[in-house]
Design a protein around this motif. Structure first.
Motif, PDB file in Angstrom:
ATOM      1  N   VAL A   1       0.849  -1.204   0.000  1.00 29.32           N
ATOM      2  CA  VAL A   1       0.000   0.000   0.000  1.00 29.32           C
ATOM      3  C   VAL A   1       0.879   1.248   0.000  1.00 29.32           C
ATOM      4  O   VAL A   1       0.668   2.170  -0.797  1.00 29.32           O
ATOM      5  N   TYR A   2       1.887   1.269   0.861  1.00 31.33           N
ATOM      6  CA  TYR A   2       2.801   2.419   0.900  1.00 31.33           C
ATOM      7  C   TYR A   2       3.501   2.596  -0.452  1.00 31.33           C
ATOM      8  O   TYR A   2       3.659   3.719  -0.936  1.00 31.33           O
ATOM      9  N   SER A   3       3.901   1.485  -1.059  1.00 29.10           N
ATOM     10  CA  SER A   3       4.562   1.536  -2.358  1.00 29.10           C
ATOM     11  C   SER A   3       3.667   2.195  -3.405  1.00 29.10           C
ATOM     12  O   SER A   3       4.125   3.007  -4.210  1.00 29.10           O
ATOM     13  N   ALA A   4       2.388   1.840  -3.396  1.00 25.30           N
ATOM     14  CA  ALA A   4       1.458   2.422  -4.364  1.00 25.30           C
ATOM     15  C   ALA A   4       1.232   3.906  -4.096  1.00 25.30           C
ATOM     16  O   ALA A   4       1.219   4.712  -5.022  1.00 25.30           O
ATOM     17  N   VAL A   5       1.070   4.275  -2.829  1.00 22.72           N
ATOM     18  CA  VAL A   5       0.798   5.666  -2.470  1.00 22.72           C
ATOM     19  C   VAL A   5       2.008   6.557  -2.751  1.00 22.72           C
ATOM     20  O   VAL A   5       1.880   7.658  -3.283  1.00 22.72           O
ATOM     21  N   SER A   6       3.200   6.060  -2.421  1.00 20.37           N
ATOM     22  CA  SER A   6       4.410   6.873  -2.581  1.00 20.37           C
ATOM     23  C   SER A   6       5.056   6.733  -3.955  1.00 20.37           C
ATOM     24  O   SER A   6       5.956   7.485  -4.294  1.00 20.37           O
ATOM     25  N   ASP A   7       4.594   5.772  -4.747  1.00 21.01           N
ATOM     26  CA  ASP A   7       5.164   5.475  -6.069  1.00 21.01           C
ATOM     27  C   ASP A   7       6.656   5.160  -5.971  1.00 21.01           C
ATOM     28  O   ASP A   7       7.461   5.559  -6.804  1.00 21.01           O
ATOM     29  N   THR A   8       7.016   4.462  -4.884  1.00 20.60           N
ATOM     30  CA  THR A   8       8.373   3.957  -4.702  1.00 20.60           C
ATOM     31  C   THR A   8       8.264   2.487  -4.329  1.00 20.60           C
ATOM     32  O   THR A   8       7.183   2.016  -4.000  1.00 20.60           O
ATOM     33  N   CYS A   9       9.375   1.778  -4.358  1.00 21.09           N
ATOM     34  CA  CYS A   9       9.311   0.369  -3.986  1.00 21.09           C
ATOM     35  C   CYS A   9      10.594  -0.042  -3.273  1.00 21.09           C
ATOM     36  O   CYS A   9      11.622  -0.277  -3.913  1.00 21.09           O
ATOM     37  N   GLY A  10      10.495  -0.125  -1.955  1.00 24.22           N
ATOM     38  CA  GLY A  10      11.645  -0.543  -1.153  1.00 24.22           C
ATOM     39  C   GLY A  10      12.052  -1.972  -1.454  1.00 24.22           C
ATOM     40  O   GLY A  10      13.236  -2.307  -1.444  1.00 24.22           O
ATOM     41  N   MET A  11      11.072  -2.837  -1.746  1.00 20.57           N
ATOM     42  CA  MET A  11      11.391  -4.226  -2.047  1.00 20.57           C
ATOM     43  C   MET A  11      12.203  -4.320  -3.346  1.00 20.57           C
ATOM     44  O   MET A  11      13.153  -5.086  -3.429  1.00 20.57           O
ATOM     45  N   ALA A  12      11.847  -3.516  -4.337  1.00 26.56           N
ATOM     46  CA  ALA A  12      12.604  -3.511  -5.589  1.00 26.56           C
ATOM     47  C   ALA A  12      14.029  -3.026  -5.343  1.00 26.56           C
ATOM     48  O   ALA A  12      14.979  -3.545  -5.934  1.00 26.56           O
ATOM     49  N   TYR A  13      14.172  -2.041  -4.470  1.00 22.45           N
ATOM     50  CA  TYR A  13      15.501  -1.530  -4.137  1.00 22.45           C
ATOM     51  C   TYR A  13      16.353  -2.641  -3.527  1.00 22.45           C
ATOM     52  O   TYR A  13      17.501  -2.844  -3.918  1.00 22.45           O
ATOM     53  N   VAL A  14      15.777  -3.377  -2.571  1.00 19.40           N
ATOM     54  CA  VAL A  14      16.515  -4.461  -1.915  1.00 19.40           C
ATOM     55  C   VAL A  14      16.819  -5.582  -2.912  1.00 19.40           C
ATOM     56  O   VAL A  14      17.950  -6.075  -2.980  1.00 19.40           O
ATOM     57  N   LEU A  15      15.838  -5.981  -3.708  1.00 22.82           N
ATOM     58  CA  LEU A  15      16.052  -7.053  -4.689  1.00 22.82           C
ATOM     59  C   LEU A  15      17.108  -6.656  -5.719  1.00 22.82           C
ATOM     60  O   LEU A  15      17.868  -7.495  -6.188  1.00 22.82           O
ATOM     61  N   GLY A  16      17.157  -5.376  -6.058  1.00 23.49           N
ATOM     62  CA  GLY A  16      18.143  -4.901  -7.021  1.00 23.49           C
ATOM     63  C   GLY A  16      19.578  -5.059  -6.554  1.00 23.49           C
ATOM     64  O   GLY A  16      20.501  -5.063  -7.349  1.00 23.49           O
ATOM     65  N   LYS A  17      19.771  -5.199  -5.244  1.00 21.52           N
ATOM     66  CA  LYS A  17      21.111  -5.368  -4.683  1.00 21.52           C
ATOM     67  C   LYS A  17      21.576  -6.826  -4.675  1.00 21.52           C
ATOM     68  O   LYS A  17      22.742  -7.097  -4.408  1.00 21.52           O
ATOM     69  N   LEU A  18      20.666  -7.771  -4.939  1.00 17.27           N
ATOM     70  CA  LEU A  18      21.029  -9.185  -4.891  1.00 17.27           C
ATOM     71  C   LEU A  18      21.970  -9.556  -6.042  1.00 17.27           C
ATOM     72  O   LEU A  18      21.917  -8.957  -7.120  1.00 17.27           O
ATOM     73  N   PRO A  19      22.836 -10.545  -5.828  1.00 20.08           N
ATOM     74  CA  PRO A  19      23.847 -10.896  -6.839  1.00 20.08           C
ATOM     75  C   PRO A  19      23.284 -11.238  -8.215  1.00 20.08           C
ATOM     76  O   PRO A  19      23.888 -10.898  -9.229  1.00 20.08           O
ATOM     77  N   HIS A  20      22.121 -11.883  -8.275  1.00 20.35           N
ATOM     78  CA  HIS A  20      21.593 -12.242  -9.599  1.00 20.35           C
ATOM     79  C   HIS A  20      21.158 -11.007 -10.396  1.00 20.35           C
ATOM     80  O   HIS A  20      21.033 -11.074 -11.610  1.00 20.35           O
ATOM     81  N   ASN A  21      20.955  -9.890  -9.725  1.00 28.03           N
ATOM     82  CA  ASN A  21      20.624  -8.640 -10.401  1.00 28.03           C
ATOM     83  C   ASN A  21      21.851  -7.766 -10.653  1.00 28.03           C
ATOM     84  O   ASN A  21      21.730  -6.696 -11.240  1.00 28.03           O
TER      85      ASN A  21
END
Length: 198
Positions: free
Chosen positions: A161-181
């Motif tokens: 819900v916060y992601s939709a309201v703020s138009d940001t995505c903390g989960m995407a930020y964290v996933l982007g740091k993983l080695p496969h990315n």
């Protein structure tokens, strides 16, 4: 005749035909993760992941002074966010409507770096998979082990819900740091140097 870009809160969007016609005159910046970029990108695009955009501001400012910037991602959401960040710093940029997905769907070629490994899921798909998995784990553990585990599911729901309201995505930020990315061979410093010298 092309309209000059000026910093605004709503980025100028180019459709696939407009972008393709002007591709030689644009500096294309792909803001997806390096792994997404390696799976196929608009020809000539430079990879500056969204989470590195602030670090890249000086190089992007120099590139924008020499010509127009076109920000690209998978669907157009992250590139629109990137345009907003650039506009906050007085840098004009357009976004590609529909992103790389629309580019490829229109039958246009995508480039892949030499030796590019396996194709990775797009970030939106990774976020949906991770969020769904965490919700199921929270519900399952809440039923089998202890009801308090359902708070995990509630936390993920709140984050979405916060992601939709703020138009940001903390989960995407964290996933982007993983080695496969972040595959080997990605060098943001070299990309930024090239943008400064281009």
């Amino acid at each position: 005749m092309s309209e000059a870009l000026t910093p605004t809160s709503t980025p100028l969007a180019l459709d696939i035909a407009q972008a393709r016609a002007r591709l030689a005159d644009l500096t294309v910046i792909d803001v997806r993760t390096p792994a997404e970029y390696a799976s196929g990108h608009v020809p000539g695009a430079f990879n500056v992941p969204l989470d590195a955009l602030r670090r890249a501001l000086p190089a992007l400012r120099q590139a924008a002074a020499r010509g127009e910037l076109l920000m690209v991602c998978a669907s157009g959401n992250r590139s629109a966010n990137a345009c907003g960040t650039l506009a906050e710093h007085g840098i004009s940029a357009a976004t590609l409507s529909g992103g790389t997905s629309a580019w490829a769907a229109a039958g246009h070629a995508v480039e892949r770096p030499e030796g590019a490994a396996r194709r990775v899921w797009g970030m939106e798909r990774q976020v949906r998979f991770t969020a769904g998995t965490l919700v199921l784990i929270g519900l399952g553990l809440g039923l089998v082990v202890h009801p308090a585990f359902q708070l995990l599911s509630a936390g993920v729901a709140g984050g979405l819900v916060y992601s939709a309201v703020s138009d940001t995505c903390g989960m995407a930020y964290v996933l982007g740091k993983l080695p496969h990315n972040r595959p080997r061979g990605t060098d943001l410093d070299a990309t930024l140097a090239h943008l400064r010298e281009r």
